[in-house]
Scaffold this motif. Sequence first.
Motif, PDB file in Angstrom:
ATOM      1  N   GLY A   1      23.796 -40.349  19.264  1.00 23.15           N
ATOM      2  CA  GLY A   1      25.101 -40.709  18.717  1.00 23.15           C
ATOM      3  C   GLY A   1      25.783 -39.588  17.952  1.00 23.15           C
ATOM      4  O   GLY A   1      26.986 -39.659  17.698  1.00 23.15           O
ATOM      5  N   HIS A   2      25.018 -38.578  17.555  1.00 24.14           N
ATOM      6  CA  HIS A   2      25.589 -37.411  16.877  1.00 24.14           C
ATOM      7  C   HIS A   2      24.875 -36.168  17.386  1.00 24.14           C
ATOM      8  O   HIS A   2      23.684 -36.217  17.704  1.00 24.14           O
ATOM      9  CB  HIS A   2      25.392 -37.483  15.351  1.00 24.14           C
ATOM     10  N   ASP A   3      25.601 -35.062  17.407  1.00 28.86           N
ATOM     11  CA  ASP A   3      25.040 -33.792  17.866  1.00 28.86           C
ATOM     12  C   ASP A   3      24.489 -33.043  16.651  1.00 28.86           C
ATOM     13  O   ASP A   3      25.107 -32.116  16.161  1.00 28.86           O
ATOM     14  CB  ASP A   3      26.133 -32.984  18.580  1.00 28.86           C
ATOM     15  N   TYR A   4      23.332 -33.472  16.167  1.00 23.81           N
ATOM     16  CA  TYR A   4      22.747 -32.872  14.965  1.00 23.81           C
ATOM     17  C   TYR A   4      21.654 -31.852  15.291  1.00 23.81           C
ATOM     18  O   TYR A   4      21.089 -31.246  14.391  1.00 23.81           O
ATOM     19  CB  TYR A   4      22.125 -33.960  14.081  1.00 23.81           C
ATOM     20  N   GLY A   5      21.310 -31.702  16.568  1.00 24.33           N
ATOM     21  CA  GLY A   5      20.184 -30.839  16.930  1.00 24.33           C
ATOM     22  C   GLY A   5      20.626 -29.470  17.400  1.00 24.33           C
ATOM     23  O   GLY A   5      21.788 -29.074  17.238  1.00 24.33           O
ATOM     24  N   THR A   6      19.689 -28.740  18.004  1.00 27.52           N
ATOM     25  CA  THR A   6      19.991 -27.406  18.522  1.00 27.52           C
ATOM     26  C   THR A   6      20.667 -27.490  19.878  1.00 27.52           C
ATOM     27  O   THR A   6      21.259 -26.510  20.347  1.00 27.52           O
ATOM     28  CB  THR A   6      18.698 -26.581  18.656  1.00 27.52           C
TER      29      THR A   6
ATOM     30  N   VAL B   1      18.382 -35.541  18.462  1.00 24.36           N
ATOM     31  CA  VAL B   1      17.609 -34.379  18.893  1.00 24.36           C
ATOM     32  C   VAL B   1      16.994 -33.759  17.630  1.00 24.36           C
ATOM     33  O   VAL B   1      17.713 -33.302  16.744  1.00 24.36           O
ATOM     34  CB  VAL B   1      18.504 -33.357  19.635  1.00 24.36           C
ATOM     35  N   GLY B   2      15.684 -33.843  17.509  1.00 26.26           N
ATOM     36  CA  GLY B   2      14.969 -33.270  16.363  1.00 26.26           C
ATOM     37  C   GLY B   2      15.084 -34.055  15.077  1.00 26.26           C
ATOM     38  O   GLY B   2      14.689 -33.572  14.012  1.00 26.26           O
ATOM     39  N   ASP B   3      15.593 -35.267  15.142  1.00 23.98           N
ATOM     40  CA  ASP B   3      15.836 -36.027  13.902  1.00 23.98           C
ATOM     41  C   ASP B   3      15.926 -37.519  14.257  1.00 23.98           C
ATOM     42  O   ASP B   3      15.788 -37.896  15.431  1.00 23.98           O
ATOM     43  CB  ASP B   3      17.153 -35.546  13.268  1.00 23.98           C
ATOM     44  N   ALA B   4      16.155 -38.342  13.253  1.00 30.09           N
ATOM     45  CA  ALA B   4      16.359 -39.773  13.486  1.00 30.09           C
ATOM     46  C   ALA B   4      17.387 -40.271  12.485  1.00 30.09           C
ATOM     47  O   ALA B   4      17.729 -39.583  11.519  1.00 30.09           O
ATOM     48  CB  ALA B   4      15.052 -40.553  13.339  1.00 30.09           C
ATOM     49  N   GLY B   5      17.891 -41.484  12.704  1.00 28.28           N
ATOM     50  CA  GLY B   5      18.948 -42.023  11.857  1.00 28.28           C
ATOM     51  C   GLY B   5      18.456 -42.319  10.446  1.00 28.28           C
ATOM     52  O   GLY B   5      17.287 -42.614  10.221  1.00 28.28           O
ATOM     53  N   ARG B   6      19.402 -42.277   9.490  1.00 25.83           N
ATOM     54  CA  ARG B   6      19.046 -42.584   8.106  1.00 25.83           C
ATOM     55  C   ARG B   6      18.756 -44.077   7.980  1.00 25.83           C
ATOM     56  O   ARG B   6      19.264 -44.905   8.738  1.00 25.83           O
ATOM     57  CB  ARG B   6      20.155 -42.143   7.161  1.00 25.83           C
ATOM     58  N   THR B   7      17.925 -44.399   7.009  1.00 28.93           N
ATOM     59  CA  THR B   7      17.506 -45.798   6.844  1.00 28.93           C
ATOM     60  C   THR B   7      17.794 -46.313   5.440  1.00 28.93           C
ATOM     61  O   THR B   7      17.301 -47.360   5.040  1.00 28.93           O
ATOM     62  CB  THR B   7      16.001 -45.948   7.142  1.00 28.93           C
ATOM     63  N   ASP B   8      18.652 -45.576   4.704  1.00 29.48           N
ATOM     64  CA  ASP B   8      18.955 -45.971   3.325  1.00 29.48           C
ATOM     65  C   ASP B   8      20.257 -46.761   3.220  1.00 29.48           C
ATOM     66  O   ASP B   8      20.694 -47.090   2.126  1.00 29.48           O
ATOM     67  CB  ASP B   8      19.032 -44.724   2.427  1.00 29.48           C
ATOM     68  N   LEU B   9      20.883 -47.069   4.361  1.00 28.69           N
ATOM     69  CA  LEU B   9      22.107 -47.870   4.335  1.00 28.69           C
ATOM     70  C   LEU B   9      21.746 -49.349   4.474  1.00 28.69           C
ATOM     71  O   LEU B   9      20.600 -49.705   4.729  1.00 28.69           O
ATOM     72  CB  LEU B   9      23.035 -47.431   5.464  1.00 28.69           C
ATOM     73  N   GLU B  10      22.757 -50.220   4.315  1.00 31.27           N
ATOM     74  CA  GLU B  10      22.505 -51.667   4.339  1.00 31.27           C
ATOM     75  C   GLU B  10      21.746 -52.086   5.607  1.00 31.27           C
ATOM     76  O   GLU B  10      22.140 -51.741   6.722  1.00 31.27           O
ATOM     77  CB  GLU B  10      23.843 -52.421   4.299  1.00 31.27           C
TER      78      GLU B  10
END
Length: 220
Positions: free
Chosen positions: A192-197, A156-165
């Motif tokens: 997969g994570h509750d990172y939004g509002t 929600v309002g974001d996307a997954g990081r892309t700096d991992l393997e």
Amino acid sequence: MAAVTIIRLPLGPFQVNTYIVICHQRGQAIIIDPAADPQTIIDTLDAQGAVASRILNTHGHPDHLLANAALRRALDIPVYMHAADSGLFADDPGIRLLEQQTGLTVDTIADRPLNDGQILRLGATPLEVLHTPGHTPGGCCFLVDGQLFTGDTLFVGDAGRTDLEGGSLDQLIHSIETRLLPLPDTTVIWPGHDYGTTPTSTLAREKQENPYITDFILNP
Ligand SMILES: [Zn+2]
Ligand SMILES: [Zn+2]
């Protein structure tokens, strides 16, 4: 009435969202990303009178699959994951600490592969697998009855990081643009994570507010 009931359980050291999705008609359930506390997951199934038939992993990061092995053993059901992620993070240095924190034994290898376009039955309801690489090479989203389980592809309002393997920002944007945005605006997002509002959202709202969609895709 919706065809499915969704129960969200934030579990484990990283509070990964574990989802239990139950088909009303048949009482069958799937478990998406069992992130810890296998007994809590089993108790939740029992309280709903539901029987789980499969474990699905959105991707292979260890914090999303800490309870795979325990649930596979307790419920005698198979673990599904895209082949590109199965075992990919088996040597992740964080696994030992996660095992110490949770008392669980981590197994990063799936029993059966997930493939793009595959349809799995959830009782009387079809569930479609969408391969959405970018956060990891084997990342998948699951679409069932207008509900989209996005793992770490889209928050929600974001996307997954892309700096991992195995991560790639170009791939992630391509996956969101070509696989997720064509879905109906009313599609509900379960990340997969509750990172939004809010814990959930809709594609319509993400098209207005999510910078990965507005800035990278709609108004580049
Ligand atoms: Zn991840
Ligand atoms: Zn994650």
